[in-house]
Design a protein around this motif. Structure first.
Motif, short mmCIF file in Angstrom:
data_model
loop_
_atom_site.label_atom_id
_atom_site.label_comp_id
_atom_site.label_asym_id
_atom_site.label_seq_id
_atom_site.Cartn_x
_atom_site.Cartn_y
_atom_site.Cartn_z
N ALA A 39 -2.79 3.24 7.99
CA ALA A 39 -2.98 4.14 6.84
C ALA A 39 -2.65 3.43 5.54
CB ALA A 39 -2.11 5.38 7.00
N HIS A 40 -1.67 2.54 5.59
CA HIS A 40 -1.30 1.80 4.38
C HIS A 40 -2.45 0.92 3.90
CE1 HIS A 40 1.46 0.08 1.51
NE2 HIS A 40 1.08 -1.13 1.88
N ASN A 41 -3.24 0.39 4.83
CA ASN A 41 -4.33 -0.53 4.50
C ASN A 41 -5.72 0.10 4.52
OD1 ASN A 41 -2.67 -2.90 4.21
ND2 ASN A 41 -2.38 -2.79 6.43
N ASP A 42 -5.82 1.36 4.93
CA ASP A 42 -7.12 2.03 5.08
C ASP A 42 -7.64 2.51 3.72
OD1 ASP A 42 -9.26 3.77 5.69
OD2 ASP A 42 -8.26 4.53 7.49
N PRO A 43 -8.87 2.09 3.34
CA PRO A 43 -9.43 2.54 2.05
C PRO A 43 -9.59 4.06 1.98
CG PRO A 43 -10.87 0.89 3.10
CD PRO A 43 -9.74 1.16 4.03
N ASP A 44 -9.74 4.73 3.11
CA ASP A 44 -9.84 6.19 3.11
C ASP A 44 -8.53 6.84 2.66
OD1 ASP A 44 -12.48 6.21 3.88
OD2 ASP A 44 -12.04 6.55 6.01
N PHE A 45 -7.43 6.10 2.74
CA PHE A 45 -6.13 6.63 2.34
C PHE A 45 -5.69 6.12 0.97
CE2 PHE A 45 -5.99 7.64 6.78
CZ PHE A 45 -5.16 8.74 6.87
N ALA A 46 -6.50 5.32 0.30
CA ALA A 46 -6.11 4.70 -0.97
C ALA A 46 -5.64 5.74 -1.99
CB ALA A 46 -7.24 3.86 -1.53
N GLU A 47 -6.42 6.76 -2.19
CA GLU A 47 -6.07 7.81 -3.16
C GLU A 47 -4.86 8.61 -2.67
OE1 GLU A 47 -6.49 9.22 -6.83
OE2 GLU A 47 -7.81 7.69 -5.99
N LEU A 48 -4.86 8.91 -1.40
CA LEU A 48 -3.78 9.70 -0.81
C LEU A 48 -2.45 8.95 -0.87
CD1 LEU A 48 -3.42 12.42 0.58
CD2 LEU A 48 -3.97 11.32 2.75
N ASN A 49 -2.49 7.62 -0.76
CA ASN A 49 -1.27 6.81 -0.78
C ASN A 49 -0.53 6.89 -2.12
OD1 ASN A 49 -1.61 6.00 1.84
ND2 ASN A 49 -2.52 4.02 1.32
N ARG A 50 -1.18 7.43 -3.12
CA ARG A 50 -0.53 7.60 -4.43
C ARG A 50 0.37 8.83 -4.47
NH1 ARG A 50 -5.96 6.13 -7.72
NH2 ARG A 50 -5.90 3.92 -7.26
N GLN A 51 0.24 9.68 -3.47
CA GLN A 51 1.05 10.90 -3.42
C GLN A 51 2.45 10.55 -2.91
OE1 GLN A 51 0.02 13.85 -4.56
NE2 GLN A 51 -1.91 12.84 -5.11
N PRO A 52 3.51 11.03 -3.58
CA PRO A 52 4.88 10.67 -3.19
C PRO A 52 5.20 10.95 -1.72
CG PRO A 52 4.88 11.78 -5.31
CD PRO A 52 3.48 11.85 -4.78
N VAL A 53 4.78 12.09 -1.19
CA VAL A 53 5.12 12.43 0.19
C VAL A 53 4.45 11.45 1.18
CG1 VAL A 53 3.26 14.13 0.50
CG2 VAL A 53 5.33 14.33 1.85
N ILE A 54 3.27 10.99 0.87
CA ILE A 54 2.57 10.04 1.73
C ILE A 54 3.19 8.65 1.57
CG2 ILE A 54 0.35 8.93 2.25
CD1 ILE A 54 0.44 11.91 3.00
N ARG A 55 3.46 8.26 0.32
CA ARG A 55 4.08 6.96 0.05
C ARG A 55 5.41 6.84 0.79
NH1 ARG A 55 3.12 6.96 -5.41
NH2 ARG A 55 5.19 7.79 -5.76
#
Length: 181
Positions: free
Chosen positions: A157-173
């Motif tokens: 998930a850290h490297n998946d482009p599908d999660f790029a935008e989502l990785n900016r969310q604090p709970v996901i980070r």
């Protein structure tokens, strides 16, 4: 001598036959036009019925076009009849829907996959879908479960482009930065 007011029976039949033919042509045009509207609205089942009706009409060119469009409707209906039986079928179909950017339908099929069998990859797919749909909490919940079931999903998930935008969310980070115990 016959009166001038009596009329010839053949002259009455001719206008009646002409009006019947005109009526049939008008019905054919209307059926074809309605079918085209339904076709463009992707309601292929209803469009097929009207194209078949228009194909029986007196206007040959329109009947030929109606038959061609009826075949296109049949082909699209045959493609739409996807048979899904296993959790992998639902999962693979959901991935194909994600690739077409149909995230709502993909979400439904990932859910169906989970209902048949819980897998880390279905949770991972649901996390991605939730992200695309703007559902951060749902994404976090499913990603958390995917990582619990298979810790390698954290790096994925850290490297998946599908999660790029989502990785900016604090709970996901935060979830992606946690170390497995």
């Amino acid at each position: 001598m016959p009166s001038k007011s009596s009329s010839n029976p053949t002259t009455k039949a001719a206008p009646s036959a002409a009006s019947a033919a005109a009526r049939e042509q008008q019905e054919q045009r209307e059926a074809f036009e309605q079918a085209m509207q339904l076709f463009h609205a992707r309601d292929f089942k209803k469009a097929l019925q009207l194209f078949e009706k228009a194909a029986e009409g007196p206007l040959r060119d329109m009947a030929a076009a109606a038959r061609t469009h009826a075949k296109m409707c049949e082909q699209r209906l045959a493609r739409a009849a996807v048979v899904l039986e296993s959790h992998d079928d639902y999962y693979n179909y959901a991935v194909s829907l994600m690739n077409r950017q149909d995230h709502r339908s993909a979400y439904e099929h990932f859910e169906k996959s989970l209902a048949v069998k819980e897998t880390d990859y279905a949770h991972y797919g649901l996390a991605a879908c939730n992200g695309f749909l703007g559902r951060v909490e749902g994404a976090a919940r499913h990603l958390r479960r995917a990582i619990e079931m298979r810790p390698d999903n954290r790096a994925a998930a850290h490297n998946d482009p599908d999660f790029a935008e989502l990785n900016r969310q604090p709970v996901i980070r935060e979830l992606l930065q946690q170390h497995s115990a």
